[in-house]
Design a protein around this motif. Structure first.
Motif, PDB file in Angstrom:
ATOM      1  N   TYR A  91      45.485  95.296  67.553  1.00 45.05           N
ATOM      2  CA  TYR A  91      44.479  96.347  67.412  1.00 45.05           C
ATOM      3  C   TYR A  91      43.482  96.238  68.564  1.00 45.05           C
ATOM      4  O   TYR A  91      42.807  95.214  68.725  1.00 45.05           O
ATOM      5  CB  TYR A  91      43.738  96.231  66.083  1.00 45.05           C
ATOM      6  CG  TYR A  91      42.677  97.303  65.909  1.00 45.05           C
ATOM      7  CD1 TYR A  91      42.970  98.486  65.249  1.00 45.05           C
ATOM      8  CD2 TYR A  91      41.400  97.136  66.438  1.00 45.05           C
ATOM      9  CE1 TYR A  91      42.019  99.488  65.113  1.00 45.05           C
ATOM     10  CE2 TYR A  91      40.444  98.125  66.307  1.00 45.05           C
ATOM     11  CZ  TYR A  91      40.757  99.296  65.648  1.00 45.05           C
ATOM     12  OH  TYR A  91      39.812 100.283  65.532  1.00 45.05           O
ATOM     13  N   THR A 143      41.325  99.126  71.696  1.00 50.96           N
ATOM     14  CA  THR A 143      41.226 100.449  72.305  1.00 50.96           C
ATOM     15  C   THR A 143      42.078 100.474  73.562  1.00 50.96           C
ATOM     16  O   THR A 143      41.795  99.730  74.510  1.00 50.96           O
ATOM     17  CB  THR A 143      39.767 100.784  72.659  1.00 50.96           C
ATOM     18  OG1 THR A 143      38.967 100.709  71.466  1.00 50.96           O
ATOM     19  CG2 THR A 143      39.660 102.174  73.253  1.00 50.96           C
ATOM     20  N   SER A 202      43.165  91.484  66.438  1.00 56.55           N
ATOM     21  CA  SER A 202      42.205  92.345  67.132  1.00 56.55           C
ATOM     22  C   SER A 202      41.854  91.714  68.468  1.00 56.55           C
ATOM     23  O   SER A 202      41.758  90.491  68.585  1.00 56.55           O
ATOM     24  CB  SER A 202      40.939  92.537  66.293  1.00 56.55           C
ATOM     25  OG  SER A 202      40.176  91.344  66.259  1.00 56.55           O
ATOM     26  N   GLN A 222      36.280  96.501  63.199  1.00 54.17           N
ATOM     27  CA  GLN A 222      37.007  97.768  63.206  1.00 54.17           C
ATOM     28  C   GLN A 222      38.456  97.590  62.784  1.00 54.17           C
ATOM     29  O   GLN A 222      39.008  98.423  62.050  1.00 54.17           O
ATOM     30  CB  GLN A 222      36.952  98.396  64.597  1.00 54.17           C
ATOM     31  CG  GLN A 222      35.627  99.032  64.936  1.00 54.17           C
ATOM     32  CD  GLN A 222      35.401 100.324  64.176  1.00 54.17           C
ATOM     33  OE1 GLN A 222      36.121 101.293  64.353  1.00 54.17           O
ATOM     34  NE2 GLN A 222      34.392 100.335  63.317  1.00 54.17           N
ATOM     35  N   SER A 223      39.078  96.501  63.210  1.00 51.48           N
ATOM     36  CA  SER A 223      40.485  96.278  62.849  1.00 51.48           C
ATOM     37  C   SER A 223      40.645  96.118  61.344  1.00 51.48           C
ATOM     38  O   SER A 223      41.597  96.636  60.748  1.00 51.48           O
ATOM     39  CB  SER A 223      41.036  95.040  63.576  1.00 51.48           C
ATOM     40  OG  SER A 223      40.507  93.831  63.042  1.00 51.48           O
ATOM     41  N   ARG A 233      38.548  97.331  59.007  1.00 52.97           N
ATOM     42  CA  ARG A 233      38.212  98.602  58.349  1.00 52.97           C
ATOM     43  C   ARG A 233      39.314  99.641  58.557  1.00 52.97           C
ATOM     44  O   ARG A 233      39.734 100.317  57.607  1.00 52.97           O
ATOM     45  CB  ARG A 233      36.880  99.121  58.895  1.00 52.97           C
ATOM     46  CG  ARG A 233      36.433 100.442  58.278  1.00 52.97           C
ATOM     47  CD  ARG A 233      34.974 100.719  58.590  1.00 52.97           C
ATOM     48  NE  ARG A 233      34.110  99.696  58.008  1.00 52.97           N
ATOM     49  CZ  ARG A 233      33.770  99.666  56.728  1.00 52.97           C
ATOM     50  NH1 ARG A 233      34.192 100.605  55.898  1.00 52.97           N
ATOM     51  NH2 ARG A 233      33.001  98.705  56.266  1.00 52.97           N
ATOM     52  N   LYS A 234      39.777  99.793  59.796  1.00 54.59           N
ATOM     53  CA  LYS A 234      40.745 100.841  60.096  1.00 54.59           C
ATOM     54  C   LYS A 234      42.127 100.564  59.499  1.00 54.59           C
ATOM     55  O   LYS A 234      42.932 101.486  59.345  1.00 54.59           O
ATOM     56  CB  LYS A 234      40.879 101.010  61.609  1.00 54.59           C
ATOM     57  CG  LYS A 234      39.607 101.486  62.295  1.00 54.59           C
ATOM     58  CD  LYS A 234      39.134 102.829  61.788  1.00 54.59           C
ATOM     59  CE  LYS A 234      37.933 103.332  62.583  1.00 54.59           C
ATOM     60  NZ  LYS A 234      37.396 104.612  62.056  1.00 54.59           N
ATOM     61  N   ASP A 286      29.203  97.978  58.015  1.00 54.47           N
ATOM     62  CA  ASP A 286      29.553  97.148  59.171  1.00 54.47           C
ATOM     63  C   ASP A 286      29.066  97.857  60.435  1.00 54.47           C
ATOM     64  O   ASP A 286      27.896  98.154  60.530  1.00 54.47           O
ATOM     65  CB  ASP A 286      31.051  96.834  59.191  1.00 54.47           C
ATOM     66  CG  ASP A 286      31.463  95.960  58.013  1.00 54.47           C
ATOM     67  OD1 ASP A 286      30.608  95.201  57.503  1.00 54.47           O
ATOM     68  OD2 ASP A 286      32.623  96.044  57.570  1.00 54.47           O
ATOM     69  N   ASN A 287      29.961  98.160  61.362  1.00 60.21           N
ATOM     70  CA  ASN A 287      29.508  98.800  62.606  1.00 60.21           C
ATOM     71  C   ASN A 287      29.857 100.283  62.652  1.00 60.21           C
ATOM     72  O   ASN A 287      30.070 100.849  63.717  1.00 60.21           O
ATOM     73  CB  ASN A 287      30.076  98.074  63.829  1.00 60.21           C
ATOM     74  CG  ASN A 287      31.591  97.966  63.800  1.00 60.21           C
ATOM     75  OD1 ASN A 287      32.240  98.374  62.836  1.00 60.21           O
ATOM     76  ND2 ASN A 287      32.177  97.416  64.851  1.00 60.21           N
ATOM     77  N   GLU A 288      29.891 100.922  61.472  1.00 57.53           N
ATOM     78  CA  GLU A 288      30.065 102.363  61.406  1.00 57.53           C
ATOM     79  C   GLU A 288      28.927 102.971  60.595  1.00 57.53           C
ATOM     80  O   GLU A 288      28.446 102.371  59.630  1.00 57.53           O
ATOM     81  CB  GLU A 288      31.406 102.743  60.768  1.00 57.53           C
ATOM     82  CG  GLU A 288      32.607 102.487  61.666  1.00 57.53           C
ATOM     83  CD  GLU A 288      33.850 103.195  61.161  1.00 57.53           C
ATOM     84  OE1 GLU A 288      33.784 103.881  60.122  1.00 57.53           O
ATOM     85  OE2 GLU A 288      34.901 103.059  61.815  1.00 57.53           O
TER      86      GLU A 288
END
Length: 267
Positions: A11, A13, A48, A57-58, A60-61, A227-229
């Protein structure tokens, strides 16, 4: 590493530079009989790349999966409290995995339910902040007790591992992940003859239930941080927060404890 955990999903970008950095690690994994999969649902190890932000993010997504392990790989300039491994030393990571120098650690999650409708999981923290240039009013309930009436910029509810993040920047305590708990910290509270809060962070045990009642005084659209969202949810009336039965299972070095990472990062 168990033969049953051989399917890896990476995971990160995508970019030309990142692809070039990750490719040698992927090839080394294949050379050591791991399989690279394109769908995270087919993986039993999710890796990640990119530091703590990418790790959050890994998780959560990919849906906070309970049937797989998460592994964090940081780059040289990234923070890595969730990441025991470095992309600069990827050969070392595979060696550790092959020689059983790793272990699985389980980190607690908090569950936030908004208006008894939408439910979210958080590995770091859930925060509630005003979206306007004014204070937000929140009635804080612990179990059946109306504990305090908060007025200020907002509140943070963090997990033990999340205690080193946003929570720490507000002078909250750093909590050992072996203590299943959640911590409530204030953001710029107003304390006077009319409004009164504890004016310090406090820690709740795993059986406690927390309810945050948002007073409808124009701040009906606060920013909810998971978290970071950030989420903007209409007409927030209350948020129920508790420690979840679910855990995130991470791959960590046996020789690198939570407190080793805290010491290395902050001291």
């Amino acid at each position: 590493m168990s033969n049953q955990r051989r399917n890896l999903y990476f995971y990160y970008t995508p970019s030309k530079e990142k692809d070039e950095k990750v490719q040698p690690l992927k090839q080394l994994a294949v050379d050591n009989n791991f399989t690279i999969v394109e769908d995270y649902n087919d993986a039993n190890i999710i890796i990640s790349v990119g530091g703590d932000g990418a790790f959050l993010q890994s998780v959560r997504k990919t849906g906070f999966r309970q049937d797989c392990l998460y592994l964090g790989v940081k780059e040289s300039d990234e923070a890595g409290l969730y990441c025991d491994f470095s992309l600069d030393n990827y050969e070392q990571m595979v060696t550790y995995m092959m020689n059983d120098e790793i272990e699985v650690r389980r980190f607690p999650l908090i569950e936030a339910k908004v208006n008894n409708e939408s439910t979210f999981l958080c590995l770091n923290e859930c925060s509630v902040r005003s979206s306007l240039i004014k204070t937000i009013d929140i009635d804080v309930h612990i179990d059946d007790l109306h504990f305090e009436h908060f007025r200020g910029d907002g509140l943070i509810v963090s997990t033990p591992t999340g205690s080193t993040g946003y929570n720490k920047s507000t002078k909250g305590a750093v909590v050992d992940p072996l203590l299943p708990s959640m911590q409530v910290s204030e953001l710029a509270s107003l304390n006077n003859n009319r409004f009164r809060t504890l004016d310090s962070s406090f820690i709740l045990g795993k059986e406690r239930k927390l309810r945050l009642d948002v007073r409808q005084d124009g701040n009906d659209f606060p920013i909810i941080g998971m978290d970071n969202e950030a989420y903007s949810i209409r007409n927030i009336r209350y948020i129920d927060i508790s420690l979840s039965d679910k855990l995130v299972k991470t791959v960590k070095l046996k020789s690198n404890s939570f407190w080793h990472r805290v010491q290395r990062t902050f001291l």
